[in-house]
Design a protein around this motif. Structure first.
Motif, PDB file in Angstrom:
ATOM      1  N   ARG A 292       0.773  -1.265  -0.130  1.00  0.00           N
ATOM      2  CA  ARG A 292      -0.037  -0.022  -0.069  1.00  0.00           C
ATOM      3  C   ARG A 292       0.833   1.378   0.015  1.00  0.00           C
ATOM      4  O   ARG A 292       0.442   2.325   0.332  1.00  0.00           O
ATOM      5  CB  ARG A 292      -1.060   0.065   1.239  1.00  0.00           C
TER       6      ARG A 292
ATOM      7  N   ALA B  42      -1.087   2.585   6.968  1.00  0.00           N
ATOM      8  CA  ALA B  42      -1.773   1.908   7.805  1.00  0.00           C
ATOM      9  C   ALA B  42      -3.480   1.953   7.455  1.00  0.00           C
ATOM     10  O   ALA B  42      -4.131   1.204   7.494  1.00  0.00           O
ATOM     11  CB  ALA B  42      -1.585   2.147   9.262  1.00  0.00           C
ATOM     12  N   ARG B  43      -3.758   3.422   7.004  1.00  0.00           N
ATOM     13  CA  ARG B  43      -5.182   3.700   6.800  1.00  0.00           C
ATOM     14  C   ARG B  43      -5.444   2.941   5.488  1.00  0.00           C
ATOM     15  O   ARG B  43      -6.613   2.405   5.242  1.00  0.00           O
ATOM     16  CB  ARG B  43      -5.392   5.058   6.448  1.00  0.00           C
ATOM     17  N   SER B  44      -4.541   2.921   4.365  1.00  0.00           N
ATOM     18  CA  SER B  44      -4.729   2.255   3.100  1.00  0.00           C
ATOM     19  C   SER B  44      -4.955   0.954   3.176  1.00  0.00           C
ATOM     20  O   SER B  44      -5.855   0.144   2.613  1.00  0.00           O
ATOM     21  CB  SER B  44      -3.636   2.755   2.176  1.00  0.00           C
TER      22      SER B  44
ATOM     23  N   SER C 218      -5.880  -0.742   5.938  1.00  0.00           N
ATOM     24  CA  SER C 218      -7.187  -1.111   6.731  1.00  0.00           C
ATOM     25  C   SER C 218      -8.505  -1.111   5.617  1.00  0.00           C
ATOM     26  O   SER C 218      -9.265  -1.930   5.690  1.00  0.00           O
ATOM     27  CB  SER C 218      -7.439  -0.130   7.751  1.00  0.00           C
ATOM     28  N   ARG C 219      -8.367  -0.099   4.950  1.00  0.00           N
ATOM     29  CA  ARG C 219      -9.405   0.077   3.772  1.00  0.00           C
ATOM     30  C   ARG C 219      -9.349  -1.333   2.773  1.00  0.00           C
ATOM     31  O   ARG C 219     -10.440  -2.086   2.437  1.00  0.00           O
ATOM     32  CB  ARG C 219      -9.382   1.127   3.041  1.00  0.00           C
TER      33      ARG C 219
ATOM     34  N   ALA D   4      -8.065  -4.205   3.336  1.00  0.00           N
ATOM     35  CA  ALA D   4      -8.318  -5.177   4.339  1.00  0.00           C
ATOM     36  C   ALA D   4      -9.698  -5.486   4.318  1.00  0.00           C
ATOM     37  O   ALA D   4     -10.187  -6.708   4.523  1.00  0.00           O
ATOM     38  CB  ALA D   4      -7.737  -5.362   5.696  1.00  0.00           C
ATOM     39  N   GLY D   5     -10.662  -4.501   4.307  1.00  0.00           N
ATOM     40  CA  GLY D   5     -12.210  -4.592   4.315  1.00  0.00           C
ATOM     41  C   GLY D   5     -12.482  -5.618   3.343  1.00  0.00           C
ATOM     42  O   GLY D   5     -13.728  -6.175   3.419  1.00  0.00           O
TER      43      GLY D   5
ATOM     44  N   PRO E  72      -2.923  -7.849   9.687  1.00  0.00           N
ATOM     45  CA  PRO E  72      -3.169  -6.794  10.395  1.00  0.00           C
ATOM     46  C   PRO E  72      -1.984  -6.030  11.018  1.00  0.00           C
ATOM     47  O   PRO E  72      -1.830  -5.005  11.675  1.00  0.00           O
ATOM     48  CB  PRO E  72      -4.033  -7.188  11.599  1.00  0.00           C
TER      49      PRO E  72
ATOM     50  N   TYR F  62       0.558  -4.163  10.553  1.00  0.00           N
ATOM     51  CA  TYR F  62       1.234  -3.201   9.671  1.00  0.00           C
ATOM     52  C   TYR F  62       2.294  -2.716  10.229  1.00  0.00           C
ATOM     53  O   TYR F  62       3.271  -2.389   9.503  1.00  0.00           O
ATOM     54  CB  TYR F  62       0.214  -1.848   9.612  1.00  0.00           C
TER      55      TYR F  62
END
Length: 229
Positions: free
Chosen positions: A45, A134-136, A138-139, A141-142, A149, A151
């Motif tokens: 990411r 990390a934000r990218s 998480s999106r 991973a959804g 997880p 990261y």
């Protein structure tokens, strides 16, 4: 928009996967090109495919079939009878992709085949702010239940290995700045004795989803002959 995205993901995963011989090895079959490899090493990411696409769209000599080589998959899919990593010579002349050492056993860090490839390639990394990664992640991973997880651990592990090995470190934000990227491309072309395309091809705006889907579809159908990878 959600329905369109779901349909696009279904087509990409089931009907036109990127893991086809026109796009990537494995499963494609690379041929010797007689020039240095360009190695794109990134945390997940962090603009991996943005940079790969910039290279393929702007340095014609590296538009091969397949378009690039996935080093991590070469390690995972290689066998005693089919040593994929061992087949990559210093003058293979391809864009190589890796998240190494993330996702691989600790023993891979001492793998002589990896170290030889790294030592002879033009190594490019992309540094993106860890919080943005990390934000990218998480999106992503959804929609991808296999995503890990861990990261922060992976991010530190990656840079712990590549900090002293990268020859060119590109800021994530600079990938979208043509004036800056043409300078990087000129340096890469000088190192690899190749020529940059006369007109810079910039990454497609993320808001232009239809164009992105069209580019991906054509790339997966015709590989190096796609107008815009």
């Amino acid at each position: 928009m959600a329905d369109a995205l779901t349909l696009a993901n279904f087509i990409g995963a089931r009907l036109l996967p990127f893991t086809n011989p026109r796009v990537v090895w494995p499963p494609g079959q690379p041929t010797q090109q007689g020039r240095p490899n360009i190695l794109v090493a990134t945390p997940k990411r962090s603009g991996t495919h943005v940079l790969i696409d910039i290279l393929l769209n702007n340095i014609p000599a590296y538009r091969n079939t397949p378009l690039y080589i996935d080093l991590d998959q070469c390690w995972k899919q290689g066998t005693d009878h089919n040593d994929l990593l061992g087949r990559i010579s210093p003058d293979m002349g391809y864009v190589l992709k890796t998240h190494f050492p993330v996702g691989l056993p600790k023993s891979a860090k001492a793998d002589a085949r990896f170290l030889k490839i790294i030592a002879h390639a033009q190594v490019l990394t992309v540094r993106r702010n860890h919080a943005d990664v990390a934000r990218s992640m998480s999106r992503w991973a959804g929609a991808n239940k296999r995503a890990t997880p861990h990261y922060e651990t992976e991010y530190k592990e990656f840079w712990g290995f590549w900090q002293e090995r990268s020859q060119v470190v590109i800021a994530f934000e600079d990938l979208f700045q043509p004036d800056i990227m043409t300078g990087y491309l000129d340096d890469i072309c000088h190192h690899t004795e190749t020529k940059r395309a006369a007109q810079f091809v910039r990454p497609t705006d993320a808001r232009l989803r239809r164009r992105i889907y069209l580019n991906k579809t054509l790339t997966r159908l015709v590989g190096r002959r796609a107008p815009h990878v």
